[in-house]
Design an enzyme around this catalytic site. Structure first.
Site, PDB file in Angstrom:
ATOM      1  N   GLY A  19       2.874   2.292  10.978  1.00  0.00           N
ATOM      2  CA  GLY A  19       3.910   3.265  10.568  1.00  0.00           C
ATOM      3  C   GLY A  19       4.695   3.611  11.799  1.00  0.00           C
ATOM      4  CE  LYS A  24      -0.184   3.151   4.909  1.00  0.00           C
ATOM      5  NZ  LYS A  24       0.039   3.253   6.325  1.00  0.00           N
ATOM      6  CG  ASN A  79      -1.736   1.359   1.518  1.00  0.00           C
ATOM      7  OD1 ASN A  79      -1.802   1.849   0.619  1.00  0.00           O
ATOM      8  ND2 ASN A  79      -2.208   1.357   2.534  1.00  0.00           N
ATOM      9  CG  HIS A  88      -5.439   1.820   5.449  1.00  0.00           C
ATOM     10  ND1 HIS A  88      -5.251   2.840   6.364  1.00  0.00           N
ATOM     11  CD2 HIS A  88      -4.650   1.110   5.038  1.00  0.00           C
ATOM     12  CE1 HIS A  88      -3.987   2.490   6.582  1.00  0.00           C
ATOM     13  NE2 HIS A  88      -3.463   1.555   5.817  1.00  0.00           N
ATOM     14  CD  GLU A 132      -3.168  -2.587   7.230  1.00  0.00           C
ATOM     15  OE1 GLU A 132      -2.297  -2.904   6.864  1.00  0.00           O
ATOM     16  OE2 GLU A 132      -4.000  -1.184   7.146  1.00  0.00           O
ATOM     17  CD  GLU A 145      -2.826   5.456   6.899  1.00  0.00           C
ATOM     18  OE1 GLU A 145      -2.696   5.543   5.771  1.00  0.00           O
ATOM     19  OE2 GLU A 145      -1.756   4.988   7.512  1.00  0.00           O
ATOM     20  N   GLY A 178       3.005  -1.116   4.044  1.00  0.00           N
ATOM     21  CA  GLY A 178       3.080   0.443   3.965  1.00  0.00           C
ATOM     22  C   GLY A 178       4.728   0.574   3.633  1.00  0.00           C
ATOM     23  CB  SER A 208       5.604  -2.014  12.005  1.00  0.00           C
ATOM     24  OG  SER A 208       5.334  -0.748  12.258  1.00  0.00           O
TER      25      SER A 208
HETATM   26  P1  13P Z   1       3.641   0.440   7.580  1.00  0.00           P
HETATM   27  O1  13P Z   1       3.855  -1.139   6.994  1.00  0.00           O
HETATM   28  O2  13P Z   1       4.181   1.392   7.106  1.00  0.00           O
HETATM   29  O3  13P Z   1       3.190   0.298   8.915  1.00  0.00           O
HETATM   30  O4  13P Z   1       2.042   0.592   7.175  1.00  0.00           O
HETATM   31  C1  13P Z   1       0.894  -0.491   7.139  1.00  0.00           C
HETATM   32  C2  13P Z   1      -0.287  -0.188   6.399  1.00  0.00           C
HETATM   33  O5  13P Z   1      -0.869   0.798   7.054  1.00  0.00           O
HETATM   34  C3  13P Z   1      -0.568  -0.780   5.220  1.00  0.00           C
HETATM   35  O6  13P Z   1      -1.650  -0.629   4.644  1.00  0.00           O
END
Ligand code: 13P
Length: 250
Positions: free
Chosen positions: A173, A11, A9, A95, A167, A97, A233, A212
């Site tokens: 992140g 983003k 992803n 997601h 997640e 976010e 991510g 992560s």
């Molecule tokens: P990270 O791998 O950067 O923690 O992000 C995970 C994520 O939100 C994937 O959709």
């Protein structure tokens, strides 16, 4: 047998030239991989160009959002026909976010999930608890509602095709990944709920872990029975680290 799925992803990252650069390197780095399905989900603006670049490769394309209506006065939104036209076969839905910053709810997640499946695009439906919810011991309650509402009203065949991504919000992140045991506990719970909803489709649905994930922790996560892949991510933004993730078992 569930084929593992490693999904990146991206983003809100990468211009078109930047995206193409990564995809060119990724394509050759993973050319010999066949036991794992590989998916990248760039920003809308890069979809078409990336789709062109991955033609004939073992990499699939997904978007990060959609709107459920077919067309019309919905300024700023993107339809499923547009996503298909741009070469997408997957789409990420709900997601955290989007839930946090853009008002996504379990109800809108459900509308999007149903619309994606009806259009023949595979939804990657995200669920996950916040840190506060985990500390308040309501993780399972939160996840159950997200799964039951977000994925309700689909056919058993669609239920087998859909992908769920667990997640935990506190792991996204932050560099603070859930332990393989913590993740497995939730994954097996999700599969149990799904079994109550869709019987044998629960054995077929792929449940990804996200938060992560990196080349160092992926193998231990993937050893767990109910972890069928990753939604990645940060570590998917560079070809080298994403290729390592895809080759986790080597
Ligand atoms: P990270 O791998 O950067 O923690 O992000 C995970 C994520 O939100 C994937 O959709």
């Amino acid at each position: 047998m569930r084929k593992p799925l490693m999904a990146g992803n991206w983003k809100m990252n990468k211009t078109v030239p930047e995206a193409i650069n990564v995809v060119k390197s990724l394509k050759s780095a993973v050319a010999s991989v066949s036991g794992v399905e590989i998916l990248i989900c760039p920003a809308f603006t890069a979809l078409y160009a990336v789709s062109d670049e991955i033609k004939g490769s073992n990499i699939s394309l997904g978007a990060q959002n959609l709107f459920w209506e077919a067309k019309g006065a919905f300024t700023g939104e993107i339809s499923l026909e547009m996503l298909k036209d741009a070469g997408c076969s997957y789409v990420i839905i709900g997601h955290s976010e989007r839930r946090q910053h853009f008002g996504e709810t379990d109800e809108t997640v459900n509308k999007k999930t149903k619309a994606a499946l009806a259009a023949g695009i595979i939804p990657v439906v995200c669920v996950g608890e916040t840190l506060k919810e985990r500390e308040d011991n309501v993780t399972f309650k939160v996840i159950e509602k997200q799964v039951r509402v977000g994925l309700s009203g689909i056919s058993p065949q669609q239920a087998s095709l859909a992908v769920i991504a667990y997640e935990p919000v506190w792991a996204i992140g932050t560099g603070k990944t859930a332990t393989p045991d913590q993740a497995q506990e939730v994954h097996s719970f999700v599969r149990k709920i799904y079994e109550q909803m869709y019987k044998e489709s629960a054995e077929k649905v792929r449940i990804l872990y996200g938060g992560s994930v990196n080349p160092n922790n992926v193998s231990d996560l993937m050893k767990k029975t109910d972890i069928d892949g990753g939604l990645v991510g940060g570590a998917s933004l560079e070809a080298e680290s994403f290729a390592k993730l895809v080759e986790y078992s080597k």
